[in-house]
Design a protein around this motif. Sequence first.
Motif, mmCIF file in Angstrom:
data_model
loop_
_atom_site.group_PDB
_atom_site.id
_atom_site.type_symbol
_atom_site.label_atom_id
_atom_site.label_comp_id
_atom_site.label_asym_id
_atom_site.label_seq_id
_atom_site.Cartn_x
_atom_site.Cartn_y
_atom_site.Cartn_z
ATOM 1 N N ASP A 60 0.755 -0.998 0.041
ATOM 2 C CA ASP A 60 0.025 -0.161 0.299
ATOM 3 C C ASP A 60 0.835 1.384 0.090
ATOM 4 O O ASP A 60 1.023 1.410 1.070
ATOM 5 N N ARG A 61 0.512 2.538 -1.070
ATOM 6 C CA ARG A 61 1.433 3.352 -0.793
ATOM 7 C C ARG A 61 1.207 4.448 -0.039
ATOM 8 O O ARG A 61 2.504 4.947 0.235
ATOM 9 N N GLN A 62 0.346 4.436 0.532
ATOM 10 C CA GLN A 62 0.341 5.652 1.343
ATOM 11 C C GLN A 62 0.629 4.948 2.863
ATOM 12 O O GLN A 62 0.901 5.631 3.502
ATOM 13 N N THR A 63 0.964 3.909 2.887
ATOM 14 C CA THR A 63 1.049 2.699 4.102
ATOM 15 C C THR A 63 2.319 2.342 4.801
ATOM 16 O O THR A 63 3.102 1.767 5.210
ATOM 17 N N SER A 64 2.849 2.162 3.265
ATOM 18 C CA SER A 64 3.919 1.516 2.895
ATOM 19 C C SER A 64 3.056 -0.214 3.337
ATOM 20 O O SER A 64 5.511 -1.209 3.816
ATOM 21 N N GLN A 65 2.666 -0.825 4.094
ATOM 22 C CA GLN A 65 2.464 -2.225 4.641
ATOM 23 C C GLN A 65 1.859 -2.875 3.272
ATOM 24 O O GLN A 65 1.536 -2.345 2.351
ATOM 25 N N VAL A 119 -0.547 -5.573 1.982
ATOM 26 C CA VAL A 119 -1.565 -5.430 1.521
ATOM 27 C C VAL A 119 -2.159 -7.065 0.703
ATOM 28 O O VAL A 119 -1.661 -7.447 -0.416
ATOM 29 N N ASP A 165 11.072 0.238 18.058
ATOM 30 C CA ASP A 165 9.606 -0.208 17.183
ATOM 31 C C ASP A 165 9.524 -1.384 18.303
ATOM 32 O O ASP A 165 8.981 -2.389 17.859
#
Lengths: 653, 274
Positions: B20-25, B27, B89
């Motif tokens: 996901d480009r927004q969250t870099s997570q 999906v 983290d």
Amino acid sequence: MIPQRQILWNVPPLALDLLYALTALSAAWITFWFVRRSRLWARGSAATDQLGWRAGLARLIAYLVSHRKFASDRYAWWMHLLIFWGFVALLIATALVAIQHHGNVVFLTGRTYLLFSLGADLGGLAFSVGIGMALWRRRSQAALGRLLPSPSTTMVLWLLLSIAVSGFALEAARIARDFPPFEVWSPVGWVLALGFELVGLSGETAVPVHRALWLFHAALVVGFFVVIPATVLRHIVTAAYSVARPAGRPGLLHEPSLPVIGPADLAHFRRFDLLQADACLSCGLCAQACPAQAAGKPLSPRSVMLSLRRHLDEPRTPFTSHVADDALWSCTACSACDLACPVNIHIFEKIVALRRGRVAVGELPEPAAEALEATAQKFNPFGKANSSRMEWASGLTVPVAGDGEPVELLYWVGCAGAFDPAGREVTRAMIRILNHLKVSYRVLGCSERCSGDPARRLGEEGLWRELAQVNQRQFAKHRVQTVLTHCPHCLHAFKNEYTAIGPMPRVLHHSQWLRERIADGTLKLRAAGTEKLTFHDPCYLGRVNDETEAPRHVLGAMYNGRRVEMPLSGKQSFCCGGGGGQIWLDVKGRDRIETIRARQVEETGAQTVATGCPFCRVMLEAGRGSLDSGKGNWRVKDIAELVVENLVTSEVR
Amino acid sequence: MKVFVQVWCEIDPTLNVRIDRQTSQPVAEPGDQLRRASLLGRAGVAAAAKLRPASLTAFALGAGHADALRYALAAGATRAIELTTDGPDGEAFAPAALADWFAAQAADLLIADRLAGLIAARLGWSHLAGLEDLQAESSRLRALRVLGRGDRERVSARLPAAVRLQSDSRAPYVSRARLEAVAAQPIERIVLPAAPALPAIGPVQINRPRARVSQTPAPAAGSASDRLQALMGGNKSSVNAGPRAAKTAATPDQLAEEFVRYLLHHGLLPIGKR
């Protein structure tokens, strides 16, 4: 001369007292045994449904009058009918004698006595003939392997025959003393008395013979009481209770009251299930109907029941020592055994209870574990990504339900319909029909998950419940009014098993829906070519859901007069071999179930075999392919595919 | 016997996954379940449970592995521990702190992924990899080591040991009822000191990387790569079965290739680190 007789004539008072004492002791023994046994039954979980005594009694009486569950085996029907009603007649006769003797009332006199004599004699004769038939069947069927050798059952039959014969001999000795003319109303006793006279046992010489026979007869009767709990005779109590309860739908599973997290134990069965283990007559009708047994696989439904009974006898030994894993995993869940059982034992449910124990400890065949793992992780047992659920729709216009959109008719594709190549053809055919009829419908697309039916039948109850709850939420979210499916397994899950969790919309098999469309005139079909067709009834459509007419009605619209039936059809249909997770499992036998069914199709001479289940379609195709070369020149089609072939239009072809 | 097994959740490798480009997570596609309890971790728990240890502790490095820990509890683990760090983290573990923690737990056997080699090196434990069919007898661990192409050899090691199972070990099915039965069981959370700076994997080992268990050389496998794969955990394990053969001389190129792959395998080279 007034027709009557002196009750208990020539019986020594001491012998009579002894008989009563021994009978009382026998009654105590029977009570003790059943109380002790019921403690073991009580280790099972309570049934959610309670037996209404009035309804139960009505069911029992209706059952006993008709003996309808024996109908598939006329010999057994006659045999048990004669034994049962003969026994009842003798029981009533004995009770009347006891009432007259101890109640100081004389009613067995004159015409009443004559009718009593005739009734008792005919009852005894029927009983003897029935027992004789049972002995003959035990001898003839044991050789065929249907009946297991059972010395105790054979002994019981000889005991019963001895009681009947000694009773007649006793009567004959009484008649032979002075031959009262009205005793011709005891025809069997009279004929035997003539025989006694021929060998010189008449007049006063018959008196000591009569006394000896009475003592012998009484001893046999006491022996009969004593062996009731320890032999097949216990079914007089247990089978009566079993048939008094609602027969239930074959193949229907009930949720265990406790989560199964360890090996199978008595607590994992319902009390009723455990009682049914003692109701099993070991008659072998279940084994005869079992497709796994026909294919030489290690399963025998009867052995499962006998193993359950052995476990009741030795509750400390684990089930695994009684039932082999191979046997458990050979079951196709077709429920033919449930339907065949004359005392309504649902054997398949016991098999699933045992499977649950194996699944709980992770000891299940690898293909079954993979199917369950895939269902848990990917929501379908085929192990495909659930996001690829709509790949079958390539090139078709398929409306997918929007988020929360109300859906009047939901077409449930099912896992086989979405992932299996043959199943996809059925789905595509259904979509063509729906689009052709311009029906307002939706599919769930990638929101659809497995109905959980294979998981439940493999023994994974928790996964089934999880999937059922998710799917029910989907139905509720879309306010679905009707679920249409071409998979009888999904149909059964939705219609009969999801309802235990929550309310469900109306559920229809595609054959039922197509019949409705033909009836309302919206679906017009032309007559197919000249080929002959036969229909393979899927177990979960015909046997389990009582639907044998709808598919025939639809096929009749295309193949009128050219449909031939296989000998095993309708509710007696022979399994395709793919149910109960068997499409993934493959327990070896001397033959393959699908091949046996393919041979049955071959014998009809049909060019097309239609079915209404995507799993059956796959298995029949596999069976066709396994036939000898030169055979199997027929095709396997789903009803929907045949409908598409014969729609009165060319645009959807 | 105290056994520790590493479990974790992983992205299901059979799915189509995008970032996901927004969250870099990562999906998953609609309808798919992105993560799953690692099959190797689950196989580790099953292998450990078969040893019938006095205590079987499942642990996960970092948060987000609760499902895997629950699987472990359902499969027979007696404790479930989520190890985190006091860093930002919570996942930059200091090798020394991890090793100290395992040493303090007095573990006899650690079944883990790549962590096994690190802990074995730090604590001087026996180290074997590519194993299946673990058996413990008094103070020794016996197992089959998978050499590839169907070849196997019997190996044994002195306990304590840190081992890695064969990567395609089958995880037994864990029923939903068992998972539900452990749903209320607590997952302990233990915070370890974070690594001060990257690289978090730790310094290049100066000492011999792992304790050796025998002086008998292992036989040659079918090929160098099989041999390398088998020997990832140690090249001096004792071999009790299988055809004995003299060790074949490798060419300098092969030796260099093996050495580089060895370093890569243990994360000792900056490239190719997973």
